[in-house]
Scaffold this motif. Structure first.
Motif, short mmCIF file in Angstrom:
data_model
loop_
_atom_site.label_atom_id
_atom_site.label_comp_id
_atom_site.label_asym_id
_atom_site.label_seq_id
_atom_site.Cartn_x
_atom_site.Cartn_y
_atom_site.Cartn_z
N ASP A 91 0.82 -1.22 0.00
CA ASP A 91 0.00 0.00 0.00
C ASP A 91 0.85 1.26 0.00
OD1 ASP A 91 -2.14 -1.69 0.07
OD2 ASP A 91 -2.45 -1.53 2.23
N ILE A 92 1.94 1.25 0.76
CA ILE A 92 2.75 2.45 0.89
C ILE A 92 3.48 2.79 -0.41
CG2 ILE A 92 4.81 1.26 1.72
CD1 ILE A 92 5.18 3.61 3.69
N TYR A 93 3.74 1.76 -1.24
CA TYR A 93 4.39 2.03 -2.52
C TYR A 93 3.50 2.87 -3.44
CZ TYR A 93 7.85 -1.56 -1.26
OH TYR A 93 8.84 -2.28 -0.65
N GLU A 94 2.21 2.64 -3.35
CA GLU A 94 1.27 3.37 -4.22
C GLU A 94 1.13 4.83 -3.80
OE1 GLU A 94 0.18 1.96 -6.85
OE2 GLU A 94 1.06 0.01 -6.31
N LEU A 95 1.51 5.15 -2.57
CA LEU A 95 1.37 6.52 -2.07
C LEU A 95 2.55 7.41 -2.41
CD1 LEU A 95 -0.09 5.73 1.49
CD2 LEU A 95 -1.34 6.37 -0.58
#
Length: 723
Positions: free
Chosen positions: A489-493
């Motif tokens: 999830d954090i990669y997409e942010l």
């Protein structure tokens, strides 16, 4: 009108100059065929060249492209009967079939070119770089079918390699080392297996010669290399004018012909290693003596020359205030780091005083030290002599020989590695082998502002979270603890997708001669993928089998199998004094059952998963054990005299018709084993019988041989003898 034109063309075709054109075309095509044939084959006695890099190796062309005399004549007659277009089509078709065919016959390996071909996306998605899941089939099933089926090719790096068979040869070793004369065990048919690719018969069939020829005669000499008793073949390369300038390669690069010489012992003073646990505090100095080590001792107080010993005072360490204070401060900074429970498998970058490794062993943490080979003093040999898990490997542009998500934590103490250089490749490699949610512990004495800013930018771009940053008042060491993300999830942010996510067909477990990538591998999210969940606490994780394994019954059976063998045979029936055994290698580990069964012994086991075998190394790490990928057709990344015991269960059966010189594996076993060390080989009787002769030619002592139903066990001990 049309009929008249056809008649005129017919008459022109019968004129003499038409025949000349045809003959010229045939001659030109014949020359082209000879040229192409010479490109795909090499003479049996060609001079071997030294490979500086393996970057060009992808999918080698079929090696058995030689055509014997009868085949050549029949092809020339066929060419004369057909027109030019038919000849070209046939030639291209024949060569294409030869390239696609996997040949177990004799192979020419001298001055052979390799074609670098990319596998299409469909194939990669189908088998994930050919890395076979441990669930597909067990190793025992493969061994039973070994005589009837082909061996696998390289699977770890998504590349296949042609197999070699051994035949009638006279082998000259690297560096004037020795001469081996082998007699062909077959009658009535000549096979050039080591360096030639021809057969005396015209039959198109696969030839599988024996691994070792019973009538072979061996004469051994000592290696004459600059590194002498510390010879590491795939790193200490000597060639040309560079011999007197720099003989240590920054990347792994093996000789084209495996060394066939015996590594000498240190000239004077070598003795049996100090047994564990006394070796933690002292070792025999002459066992590891090195000119650069003398100068290193004078500058550091944590190792002291005391008579014949090299001692390691407990009150001295590279860490001011002591290593125990250092470890306790780390746990205080991040309470989730519970040494020996939540954290079991650690990678320590570089070899220093090893007090960090020794103290973690007391806490039930298994730490693998990575010796970064360079021209400075290398303490990896000292670490191995003390009985600590250590492997030697360059760390430049290629991946380390570990699977993805292997280590619970990675430590770099007093670190001088420029992690942000070359686009952050080195740190991205740490990200690959670090378990999701794992910890990267970095300690430095003095950070420059520029380097600290570059490191901050890089760790932010890969979404590592800084859990703690503290400069200890006692040790004066600045410690930063990072944590790898547990989900995608954090990669997409990220506002800037740099480095980008790796492509779906990029196998994170591919690690054998594979270049580091400047991309982020996605975090496993499915329960069927290893690394999706953190393992159980130690020691429960040793007997708790990962959820991503479908066939846990086979893993349980493998564990029980080795427990029974070790308890009933290895510990009592071999004559081995296990109080003198510390460093152990399982040369063909499957699921770590052999290492797990030795847990109650005071040993550590290096689990080696051959690159041509099913990829079970992730299972081994999930169980809280350590290991590496390796190709046994090459030399292992370690110093001579590294291990007290080598275990090879059907290793040679699996390598049949694969390695250029299978006997070189026995030479490598001699290099890795300490004098007085032991080797246990379980294999087919047809392999063990000639193997016994090879070991006797090295003056090893055969302690036990046992055979039943064409299978057997050989137990031998290496002696202090050298030519």
């Amino acid at each position: 009108m049309a009929i008249a034109r056809l008649a005129r063309l017919g008459r022109q075709a019968k004129r003499p100059h038409g025949l000349c054109l045809k003959m010229s075309a045939v001659a030109i095509l014949g020359l082209c065929f000879v040229f192409i044939w010479s490109m795909f084959s090499s003479p049996a006695n060609s001079v071997t060249t030294q490979r500086e890099s393996f970057d060009d190796v992808s999918q080698p062309v079929a090696a058995n492209t030689k055509v014997n005399g009868s085949q050549t004549q029949s092809q020339e007659k066929s060419l004369e009967k057909h027109n030019q277009e038919d000849k070209k089509a046939k030639l291209e078709s024949d060569l294409g079939k030869k390239d696609e065919k996997k040949v177990n016959g004799s192979v020419s390996v001298s001055v052979r070119k390799h074609e670098s071909k990319k596998r299409n996306e469909k194939d990669v998605k189908k088998d994930k770089h050919n890395v076979k899941s441990p669930n597909e089939k067990t190793e025992n099933d493969d061994v039973e079918k070994e005589n009837d089926e082909e061996e696998e090719g390289l699977v770890v790096d998504g590349k296949e390699e042609e197999f070699d068979s051994e035949g009638e040869v006279i082998v000259d070793s690297e560096g004037n080392d020795d001469l081996i004369q082998q007699e062909n065990g077959e009658s009535g048919e000549k096979v050039e297996g080591e360096s030639g690719g021809s057969r005396s018969t015209g039959e198109k069939r696969k030839i599988k010669g024996p691994v070792f020829y019973p009538k072979a005669h061996y004469s051994w000499k000592l290696c004459s290399t600059r590194s002498k008793q510390n010879y590491i073949p795939c790193i200490d390369i000597e060639s040309g004018t560079a011999r007197f300038l720099n003989y240590r390669h920054r990347e792994r690069s093996c000789p084209r012909s495996p060394p066939m010489c015996l590594v000498p012992l240190p000239h004077t003073g070598y003795g049996p290693p100090v047994p564990w646990p006394d070796s933690k505090s002292k070792i025999l100095y002459m066992n590891v003596v090195h000119p650069k080590l003398v100068a290193y001792i004078k500058k550091h107080n944590w190792l002291v020359e005391d008579g014949e010993y090299l001692t390691f005072p407990q009150n001295q360490s590279e860490f001011k205030g002591g290593v125990l204070h250092y470890l306790e401060s780390i746990e205080e900074m991040v309470p989730d780091i519970e040494w020996g429970k939540n954290i079991r498998v650690v990678l320590d970058m570089g070899c220093g005083d090893e007090s960090f490794v020794a103290s973690l062993l007391d806490k039930e943490v298994l730490t693998l030290s990575l010796g970064l080979k360079d021209d400075l003093v290398d303490l990896a040999q000292v670490s191995l002599e003390r009985g600590f898990p250590t492997v030697v490997s360059p760390f430049g542009s290629r991946r380390l020989p570990f699977p993805s998500g292997a280590f619970d934590a990675i430590h770099c103490g007093g670190c001088s590695i420029l992690w942000h250089s070359n686009g952050g490749k080195l740190l991205l490699e740490m990200n690959r082998i670090l378990r999701p949610g794992g910890y990267f512990i970095l300690s430095t004495m003095h950070d420059s502002i520029e380097e600290e800013e570059a490191m901050t930018t890089l760790t932010s771009s890969i979404c590592w979270n800084i859990l703690a940053h503290k400069t200890d008042e006692v040790s004066e060491v600045g410690v930063k603890i990072y944590q790898k993300p547990e989900s995608n999830d954090i990669y997409e942010l990220r506002r800037k997708k740099n480095p980008p996510l790796c492509k779906e067909n990029e196998n994170p477990d591919a690690a054998w001669y594979v270049h580091m990538k400047t991309c982020l591998h996605t975090i496993p999210s499915s329960i069927e993928q290893h690394g999706a969940e953190w393992p159980e606490e130690w020691p429960k994780r040793l007997e708790t089998y990962p959820d991503w394994l479908n066939d846990k019954e086979k893993l349980i059976a493998d564990t029980n199998h080795w427990k029974a063998i070790i308890e009933k045979s290895y510990l009592t029936g071999m004559g081995i004094d296990w109080s003198k055994i510390r460093n152990v290698m399982d040369m063909k580990a499957i699921n770590g059952g052999f290492a797990a069964a030795l847990r109650q012994q005071k040993v550590w086991v290096m689990n080696v998963v051959p690159v041509h075998a099913p990829d079970t190394l992730p299972v081994i790490y999930d169980r809280g054990l350590i290991g590496v990928y390796h190709d046994w057709c090459e030399s292992f990344g370690s110093y001579p005299r590294s291990y007290d015991l080598l275990h090879a269960d059907h290793l040679f059966s699996r390598l049949k018709n694969r390695c250029k010189k299978p006997v070189s594996i026995v030479v490598e076993m001699d290099r890795l084993l300490r004098p007085g060390g032991w080797v246990i080989v379980r294999d087919k009787v047809e392999i063990l019988d000639p193997l016994e002769g090879i070991l006797r030619s090295m003056h090893w002592e055969i302690r036990l041989t046992y055979a039943q139903n064409k299978e057997g066990i050989l137990c031998a001990q290496k002696t202090l003898w050298r030519p």
